[in-house]
Design an enzyme around this catalytic site. Structure first.
Site, short mmCIF file in Angstrom:
data_model
loop_
_atom_site.label_atom_id
_atom_site.label_comp_id
_atom_site.label_asym_id
_atom_site.label_seq_id
_atom_site.Cartn_x
_atom_site.Cartn_y
_atom_site.Cartn_z
N ARG A 1 0.81 -1.08 0.03
CA ARG A 1 0.40 0.30 0.21
C ARG A 1 0.61 1.20 0.12
O ARG A 1 2.01 1.63 0.58
CB ARG A 1 -0.88 0.36 1.42
CG ARG A 1 0.44 0.42 2.96
CD ARG A 1 -1.42 0.13 3.54
NE ARG A 1 -0.40 -0.27 4.96
CZ ARG A 1 -0.65 1.34 5.74
NH1 ARG A 1 -1.45 2.00 5.56
NH2 ARG A 1 -0.40 1.18 6.81
N ASN B 1 7.07 1.21 1.02
CA ASN B 1 7.42 0.07 -0.12
C ASN B 1 8.45 0.42 -1.45
O ASN B 1 9.17 -0.33 -1.89
CB ASN B 1 6.16 -0.58 -0.49
CG ASN B 1 5.61 -0.91 0.56
OD1 ASN B 1 6.27 -2.14 1.27
ND2 ASN B 1 4.23 -0.95 0.52
N ARG C 1 -6.35 -3.08 -4.65
CA ARG C 1 -7.03 -3.15 -3.94
C ARG C 1 -8.14 -2.96 -3.00
O ARG C 1 -8.63 -1.35 -3.22
CB ARG C 1 -5.84 -3.59 -2.30
CG ARG C 1 -5.52 -2.49 -2.35
CD ARG C 1 -4.17 -2.63 -1.37
NE ARG C 1 -4.02 -3.84 0.37
CZ ARG C 1 -3.49 -4.02 0.88
NH1 ARG C 1 -1.77 -3.60 0.28
NH2 ARG C 1 -3.27 -4.19 1.92
N GLN D 1 7.17 -10.78 1.69
CA GLN D 1 7.17 -9.51 2.39
C GLN D 1 8.76 -8.62 1.85
O GLN D 1 9.43 -8.83 1.38
CB GLN D 1 7.86 -8.87 3.19
CG GLN D 1 7.46 -8.10 4.45
CD GLN D 1 7.68 -7.96 5.93
OE1 GLN D 1 6.78 -8.22 6.44
NE2 GLN D 1 8.91 -8.56 6.51
N ARG E 1 23.06 -21.03 32.62
CA ARG E 1 22.61 -19.90 31.25
C ARG E 1 23.57 -20.80 30.35
O ARG E 1 24.67 -21.20 30.81
CB ARG E 1 23.39 -18.97 31.93
CG ARG E 1 22.55 -17.86 32.63
CD ARG E 1 23.58 -16.54 33.50
NE ARG E 1 23.97 -15.93 32.20
CZ ARG E 1 22.74 -14.89 31.54
NH1 ARG E 1 21.86 -14.85 32.47
NH2 ARG E 1 22.91 -14.27 30.43
#
Length: 228
Positions: A13, A23, A72, A104, A157
């Site tokens: 978007r 983007n 979209r 992505q 640990r």
């Protein structure tokens, strides 16, 4: 057209809070969306590559990168809208798609063989989804006072070299059957994963992330040049 498409899909978007126009952020002289689309095409495991967007500039970049564009619906492009909602809206408009590889573009170190491995695993196995993870060796503590160790024993640990760590989603990609997504899931009951090296799992969400990505890209480019 094939009866059932494996669609590569990028949700991109126009708006973004962390980095304006995120983007289309330029990394190494090229928008990160364009970088992502080039990798998706090189993977050669997707029927078609799509970009779902509400933004004219993103649409132009998508077409430059050889992607089909899905305009979209506005309700999927708000700050509160989920990725799942946007993918479902895409599928409603494209019933020929039976599997989606959601990528992505803000994961700039995506590689073609990561996508090929994910698609191959989904297609070959009795699975309904495959997603990317990275391994982290972080010692976690509960919130509040007093706090408590959550994933290790403070009396023993673990040394980094002796501990396998834990797997975390890194958001790079989610590959799932359309029927699973339409039921409201990106990861179904029968899921598997592709482990991505930590150095390739960077996500650009803040200006600091972009600085780190630029630095890492420059170092990788230098090493590649020296090895040729």
């Amino acid at each position: 057209m094939a009866e059932c498409d494996m669609a590569g899909l990028v949700l991109a978007r126009g708006g973004s809070k962390g980095i304006p126009g995120k983007n289309l952020t330029v990394l190494g002289g090229k928008p990160i969306l364009l970088r992502c689309l080039e990798v998706m095409h090189k993977a050669k495991c997707l029927s078609r590559v799509w970009v779902s967007t509400d933004d004219v500039a993103v649409e132009e970049c998508a077409k430059q990168g050889g992607a089909c564009v899905h305009r979209r619906a506005s309700y999927t492009a708000t700050d509160d809208a989920s990725s799942l909602c946007a993918v479902q809206e895409f599928l409603k408009c494209h019933p020929e798609v039976c599997m989606v590889c959601l990528v992505q573009c803000t994961s700039p170190f995506l590689r073609p063989h990561y996508l090929r491995a994910g698609v191959a695993r989904l297609v070959a196995g009795d699975l309904d989804s495959v997603f990317s993870v990275t391994r982290k060796r972080l010692l976690r503590w509960s919130e509040g006072n007093p706090t408590q160790a959550l994933n290790f024993d403070p009396w023993q640990r673990p040394r980094r070299q002796d501990w396998d760590g834990e797997l975390y989603e890194n958001g790079m990609f989610y590959i799932a059957k359309a029927e699973v997504i339409m039921r409201g899931l990106l990861q179904g009951e029968r899921s598997s994963y592709i482990e991505i090296p930590e150095e390739d799992s960077l996500e650009i969400d803040t200006p600091v992330d972009l600085i780190v990505a630029e630095t890492w890209l420059a170092q990788r480019t230098t090493r590649e040049d020296e090895s040729t």
